[in-house]
Design an enzyme around this catalytic site. Structure first.
Site, PDB file in Angstrom:
ATOM      1  N   ASN A 188      10.390   6.430  -4.478  1.00  0.00           N
ATOM      2  CA  ASN A 188      11.277   5.294  -4.854  1.00  0.00           C
ATOM      3  C   ASN A 188      10.982   4.435  -6.301  1.00  0.00           C
ATOM      4  O   ASN A 188      10.078   4.187  -6.651  1.00  0.00           O
ATOM      5  CB  ASN A 188      10.731   4.035  -3.687  1.00  0.00           C
ATOM      6  CG  ASN A 188      11.255   2.812  -3.978  1.00  0.00           C
ATOM      7  OD1 ASN A 188      12.578   2.561  -4.626  1.00  0.00           O
ATOM      8  ND2 ASN A 188      10.891   1.771  -3.312  1.00  0.00           N
ATOM      9  N   TRP A 189      12.075   4.809  -7.107  1.00  0.00           N
ATOM     10  CA  TRP A 189      11.996   4.294  -8.210  1.00  0.00           C
ATOM     11  C   TRP A 189      12.242   2.754  -8.467  1.00  0.00           C
ATOM     12  O   TRP A 189      12.199   2.284  -9.590  1.00  0.00           O
ATOM     13  CB  TRP A 189      13.114   5.068  -9.191  1.00  0.00           C
ATOM     14  CG  TRP A 189      12.790   6.416  -9.315  1.00  0.00           C
ATOM     15  CD1 TRP A 189      11.706   7.133  -8.755  1.00  0.00           C
ATOM     16  CD2 TRP A 189      13.563   7.576  -9.951  1.00  0.00           C
ATOM     17  NE1 TRP A 189      11.880   8.504  -8.952  1.00  0.00           N
ATOM     18  CE2 TRP A 189      13.112   8.703  -9.548  1.00  0.00           C
ATOM     19  CE3 TRP A 189      14.891   7.399 -10.815  1.00  0.00           C
ATOM     20  CZ2 TRP A 189      13.401  10.036 -10.068  1.00  0.00           C
ATOM     21  CZ3 TRP A 189      15.090   8.712 -11.063  1.00  0.00           C
ATOM     22  CH2 TRP A 189      14.758  10.056 -11.002  1.00  0.00           C
ATOM     23  N   LYS A 190      12.542   1.943  -7.623  1.00  0.00           N
ATOM     24  CA  LYS A 190      12.582   0.631  -7.458  1.00  0.00           C
ATOM     25  C   LYS A 190      13.653   0.190  -8.555  1.00  0.00           C
ATOM     26  O   LYS A 190      14.359   1.013  -8.930  1.00  0.00           O
ATOM     27  CB  LYS A 190      11.213   0.076  -7.473  1.00  0.00           C
ATOM     28  CG  LYS A 190      10.494   0.547  -6.594  1.00  0.00           C
ATOM     29  CD  LYS A 190       8.984  -0.227  -6.537  1.00  0.00           C
ATOM     30  CE  LYS A 190       7.689   0.489  -6.100  1.00  0.00           C
ATOM     31  NZ  LYS A 190       6.782  -0.363  -5.636  1.00  0.00           N
ATOM     32  N   HIS A 221      12.506  -2.304   3.090  1.00  0.00           N
ATOM     33  CA  HIS A 221      11.425  -2.055   2.150  1.00  0.00           C
ATOM     34  C   HIS A 221      10.955  -3.606   2.123  1.00  0.00           C
ATOM     35  O   HIS A 221      11.664  -4.412   2.308  1.00  0.00           O
ATOM     36  CB  HIS A 221      12.028  -1.542   0.852  1.00  0.00           C
ATOM     37  CG  HIS A 221      10.831  -1.361   0.083  1.00  0.00           C
ATOM     38  ND1 HIS A 221       9.991  -2.352  -0.616  1.00  0.00           N
ATOM     39  CD2 HIS A 221      10.064  -0.248  -0.361  1.00  0.00           C
ATOM     40  CE1 HIS A 221       9.091  -1.937  -1.274  1.00  0.00           C
ATOM     41  NE2 HIS A 221       9.059  -0.521  -1.223  1.00  0.00           N
ATOM     42  N   GLU A 236       4.186   1.362   5.475  1.00  0.00           N
ATOM     43  CA  GLU A 236       3.925   0.749   4.184  1.00  0.00           C
ATOM     44  C   GLU A 236       3.298  -0.561   4.483  1.00  0.00           C
ATOM     45  O   GLU A 236       3.899  -1.457   4.152  1.00  0.00           O
ATOM     46  CB  GLU A 236       5.207   0.693   3.282  1.00  0.00           C
ATOM     47  CG  GLU A 236       5.905   2.140   2.916  1.00  0.00           C
ATOM     48  CD  GLU A 236       6.518   1.857   1.697  1.00  0.00           C
ATOM     49  OE1 GLU A 236       6.362   2.962   0.968  1.00  0.00           O
ATOM     50  OE2 GLU A 236       7.311   0.861   1.220  1.00  0.00           O
ATOM     51  N   SER A 238       0.804   3.021  -2.941  1.00  0.00           N
ATOM     52  CA  SER A 238      -0.335   3.662  -3.946  1.00  0.00           C
ATOM     53  C   SER A 238      -0.648   4.970  -3.819  1.00  0.00           C
ATOM     54  O   SER A 238      -1.804   5.256  -4.418  1.00  0.00           O
ATOM     55  CB  SER A 238      -1.463   2.771  -4.203  1.00  0.00           C
ATOM     56  OG  SER A 238      -0.979   1.167  -4.392  1.00  0.00           O
ATOM     57  N   GLY A 242       5.921   5.085  -4.686  1.00  0.00           N
ATOM     58  CA  GLY A 242       6.476   4.233  -5.659  1.00  0.00           C
ATOM     59  C   GLY A 242       6.277   4.349  -7.173  1.00  0.00           C
ATOM     60  O   GLY A 242       6.804   5.418  -7.739  1.00  0.00           O
ATOM     61  N   GLY A 243       5.207   3.637  -7.623  1.00  0.00           N
ATOM     62  CA  GLY A 243       4.923   3.688  -8.885  1.00  0.00           C
ATOM     63  C   GLY A 243       4.717   5.264  -9.406  1.00  0.00           C
ATOM     64  O   GLY A 243       5.112   5.594 -10.451  1.00  0.00           O
TER      65      GLY A 243
END
Ligand code: PEP
Length: 259
Positions: free
Chosen positions: A5-7, A90, A162, A214, A235-236
């Site tokens: 997920n590149w947000k 999300h 999540e 994370s 994500g990150g």
């Protein structure tokens, strides 16, 4: 399954560059499905660039009404030929855009109507966790989201556990607090149990349950080995091609250990 997920990161050319680097690093692994969720704007150009043997695309969000006077929105129907999956519910959307349980339910139904597989995100906040409400929160989020779909449709869905308190800010994914394996296993059990109560054993066994929060290249293998977990929503770490390809490698190693 490993989904990135590149947000709200990376413009179109940066997204294209990241995809290029991932193409170089990630081999075709039939046993590991890799899904990328870039910004909406990049879906069209990336769909032309992508090697479909390696990657599938996902939307991060969309609007639940197929067509009409809804200025500024993009519907699931409009994404039909571009994406295989869509992230729905999300916590960024639930908590920062006040998306409620009914809207999430409408989005799940709209995605399914357009042949897009939902990646439904559920999970408790830190306050809910400390109040001992994790099981209830997961139950409420799962049960309401699936209210307008059939057992057969549920069977192919993906549900990501999540916990909101474990999500990184995007840069601190290496050092962020994450749940213990037992907590993740318990949450996955709760999700499957809720699906089973509503839609039966076949649906509960069919859904894929991901963990998100994370995850990074060094934690991925252990997370993937938690009982009941079929993959990761990242994500990150998905914005860093070393990290993300390391996570895909961990999934590949795990799938080989099962052969
Ligand atoms: C996410 O936002 O879906 C996520 C899993 O984030 P992170 O991996 O950065 O915690």
């Amino acid at each position: 399954m490993i989904a990135g997920n590149w947000k709200e990161h990376l413009n179109v050319s940066q997204s294209s560059l990241l995809l290029h680097r991932l193409h170089e690093r990630i081999k075709v692994h039939r046993s590991v499905e890799v899904v990328l969720a870039p910004t909406m704007l990049a879906l069209q150009p990336l769909s032309m660039q992508i090697d479909r043997r390696k990657f599938r695309l996902a939307a991060q969000n969309a609007y639940h009404i197929d067509e009409g006077a809804f200025t500024g929105e993009v519907s699931f129907a409009m994404l039909q030929d571009l994406v295989t999956y869509a992230i729905i519910g999300h916590s960024d959307r639930r908590n920062k855009f006040n998306e409620n349980l009914d809207e999430v339910c409408a989005k799940v139904a709209a995605a399914v109507r357009s042949d897009i597989i939902p990646i439904l995100c559920v999970g408790e906040t830190q306050t809910e966790r400390l109040a001992g409400e994790t099981t209830r929160v997961i139950h409420d989020q799962v049960v309401t989201a699936l209210a307008n779909v059939t057992a057969k449709e549920v069977q192919s869905m993906v549900i990501a556990y999540e916990p909101v308190w474990a999500l990184s800010s995007g840069t601190d994914f290496l050092h962020h607090e994450t749940p213990k394996p037992d907590e993740i296993k318990k949450a996955a059990n709760v999700i499957r149990h809720n699906v089973k109560e509503l839609y039966g054993v076949k649906a509960a066994e069919g859904i894929r349950v991901l963990y998100g929060g994370s995850a990074n290249a060094s934690s991925a293998y252990d997370l993937l080995n938690v009982e009941g977990i079929d993959g990761l929503l990242v994500g990150g770490a998905s914005l860093n091609y070393h990290e993300f390809s390391g996570i895909v490698d961990a999934a590949y190693r795990k799938s080989r250990s099962e052969d």
